[in-house]
Scaffold this active site. Structure first.
Site, PDB file in Angstrom:
ATOM      1  N   CYS A 139      41.998  34.658  35.723  1.00 20.63           N
ATOM      2  CA  CYS A 139      42.043  33.218  35.434  1.00 20.63           C
ATOM      3  C   CYS A 139      40.631  32.697  35.138  1.00 20.63           C
ATOM      4  O   CYS A 139      39.722  32.817  35.965  1.00 20.63           O
ATOM      5  CB  CYS A 139      42.652  32.468  36.621  1.00 20.63           C
ATOM      6  SG  CYS A 139      42.508  30.673  36.498  1.00 20.63           S
TER       7      CYS A 139
ATOM      8  N   CYS B 240      39.330  30.218  37.691  1.00 20.84           N
ATOM      9  CA  CYS B 240      38.859  30.874  38.918  1.00 20.84           C
ATOM     10  C   CYS B 240      37.482  31.481  38.680  1.00 20.84           C
ATOM     11  O   CYS B 240      36.584  31.375  39.525  1.00 20.84           O
ATOM     12  CB  CYS B 240      39.847  31.963  39.347  1.00 20.84           C
ATOM     13  SG  CYS B 240      41.504  31.367  39.746  1.00 20.84           S
TER      14      CYS B 240
END
Length: 470
Positions: free
Chosen positions: A390, A393
């Protein structure tokens, strides 16, 4: 037309004369038999002529939509700007991967000109009401005729509808609108309500309101033009070519490979698009001035804060990796279907882990289950639920590692839990996870974790959250 009729009539008379001479010279035929045979010959010639005219008329009318006609409330209009009539030619087989490579360094104007030249009235621009108005400006600059269509989902912002009208007047065009099937919309709303997508994902609603209307529109085309850019979506558009065979939809001729997809601004950065729009004094959606970057339906779109990626304003409650409505589903290379029918990315590929620090504890599934069950913890915890692929993230990795360093020895434990793959359902059902990353604080004397409510993930904001609850 008069000349062709006269020619056909002459041919018919000649045929009858030849037939009469042949029959009259036959001694074995009676006069009634000769007359009857002449009638048959005349009718056959007349039928051939009528069939010829019917075929000519049918060939002159080209349907916009290749699917069987339905009692839809909307009948697609004629071309936005008519291309001149041309004699239809057979479609040559072309290597579009080679063409994409040849056009990789071409300007958007050059790519647009190539697309319009190649497909004429069989190609159209997909316009969403956002910054892809740049496509219309590029088409206008080529000086060639072009068509524009848009999907009216029934859930757009009022500002977007006003923008459609402004664009039509500015370019003196008519946008071809495609609407969802009313029966399908009624069934969805009556069964699941107006906002079911907040609970079980946006894919079902998008399929009814966007994907199926788009499929109908593309059935009448050989190619379409989109505003996809490589920098638009972190996980799905980074490899978008400038031209490709559409991997999902079918075109006029039907079957796999029957539709070509052009992405003239694939290699253009978002800032450069906006510089172009300002330079050319192109009208833009007023929502942009309110912080909206990527604009879709009103319930699923919101403004983004400075520093946030533009796609964070779309379906913000879902995974950042798979933020596609289905119109460009082919961008998601590997996908699986979960129990709700939502597309999610297969993350079994090998990826480097993140949040690696001696100050951050890597928690397993049993560790998270124990942490949730504790009603009287010895120490409070802050834990990030993440997926290493991600981009959001990845973007907060530095601040979270720094948070671990600042909290070392303070009595607050800092942890991480990889919540994708097999752990995703558990994280959604037991840990309040909606999208990656989700940050939870487990107070010392409480069994319920507190979810971090902000999308500001800098270290100071995270420290303020911890200090308010520790």
């Amino acid at each position: 037309m008069a000349l062709s009729i006269a020619s056909s009539s002459s041919s018919s008379s000649s045929s009858i004369s030849v037939a009469f001479s042949s029959l009259a010279s036959s001694s074995s035929r009676t006069e009634p038999e000769v007359v009857a045979q002449l009638k048959v010959t005349k009718y056959q010639s007349s039928d051939r002529f009528n069939n010829f005219v019917s075929r000519k008329r049918a060939a002159a009318v080209k349907p916009l939509n290749a699917e069987p006609r339905r009692n839809d409330s909307f009948v697609p209009s004629a071309a936005t700007t008519f291309a001149p009539d041309v004699v239809e030619k057979s479609v040559e087989v072309e290597d579009f991967e080679k063409l994409a490579k040849n056009l990789e360094n071409a300007s958007p104007l050059e790519i647009m000109d190539k697309a319009l030249e190649k497909y004429g009235n069989d190609i159209a621009i997909a316009f969403s009401g956002a910054e892809d108005v740049a496509l219309i400006e590029y088409a206008h600059l080529t000086g060639r005729p072009f068509r524009v269509f848009s999907l009216d989902t029934g859930r757009l912002n009022p500002e977007t509808y006003k923008f459609f009208d402004t664009v039509e007047k500015h370019y003196n065009i008519r946008i071809e609108y495609m609407f969802p099937d009313s029966v399908e919309v009624q069934a969805l709303v009556r069964t699941k309500g107006l906002f079911s997508f907040y609970e079980d994902g946006h894919q079902e609603c998008c399929r009814v309101r966007k994907v199926r209307p788009l499929r109908r529109a593309l059935k009448g085309l050989r190619a379409w033009i989109t505003g996809q850019r490589k920098d638009q979506s972190p996980g799905t558009r980074s490899e978008v070519p400038v031209v490709q065979v559409d991997p999902v939809f079918e075109g006029l001729e039907g079957g796999s490979g029957s539709l070509v997809k052009w992405n003239p601004v694939a290699n253009v950065a978002g800032n450069d698009i906006w510089n172009f729009l300002r330079t050319m004094d192109v009208p833009v959606n007023s929502l942009h001035a309110q912080g909206y970057v990527s604009i879709g339906c009103e319930p699923c779109t919101r403004a983004v804060l400075p520093g946030q990626h533009e796609r964070e304003g779309r379906w913000w409650w879902e995974d950042a990796k798979a933020k596609e409505c289905g119109l460009h589903k082919g961008n998601i290379k590997e996908e699986t279907l979960n129990g709700n029918g939502n597309e999610t990315v297969n993350v079994n590929n090998i990826v480097s882990d993140i949040f690696n620090s001696n100050d951050i504890v890597s928690l397993t599934r049993p560790g998270m289950e124990n942490l949730v069950k504790m009603e009287d913890r010895k120490d409070p915890w802050i834990v990030v639920l993440y997926a290493p692929w991600c981009q959001f993230c990845q973007a907060m990795e530095g601040s979270y590692v720094e948070l671990g360093e600042k909290l070392a020895g303070s009595g607050v434990k800092v942890g991480k839990f990889r919540a994708d793959g097999d752990e995703k359902v558990f994280a959604q059902q037991q840990l309040q996870m909606g999208s990656f990353p989700t940050i939870l604080f487990f107070p010392k004397h409480s069994s319920r974790p507190v979810k971090y409510p902000s999308e500001k993930r800098d270290v100071d904001s995270l420290m303020a959250f911890v200090n308010a609850l520790r």
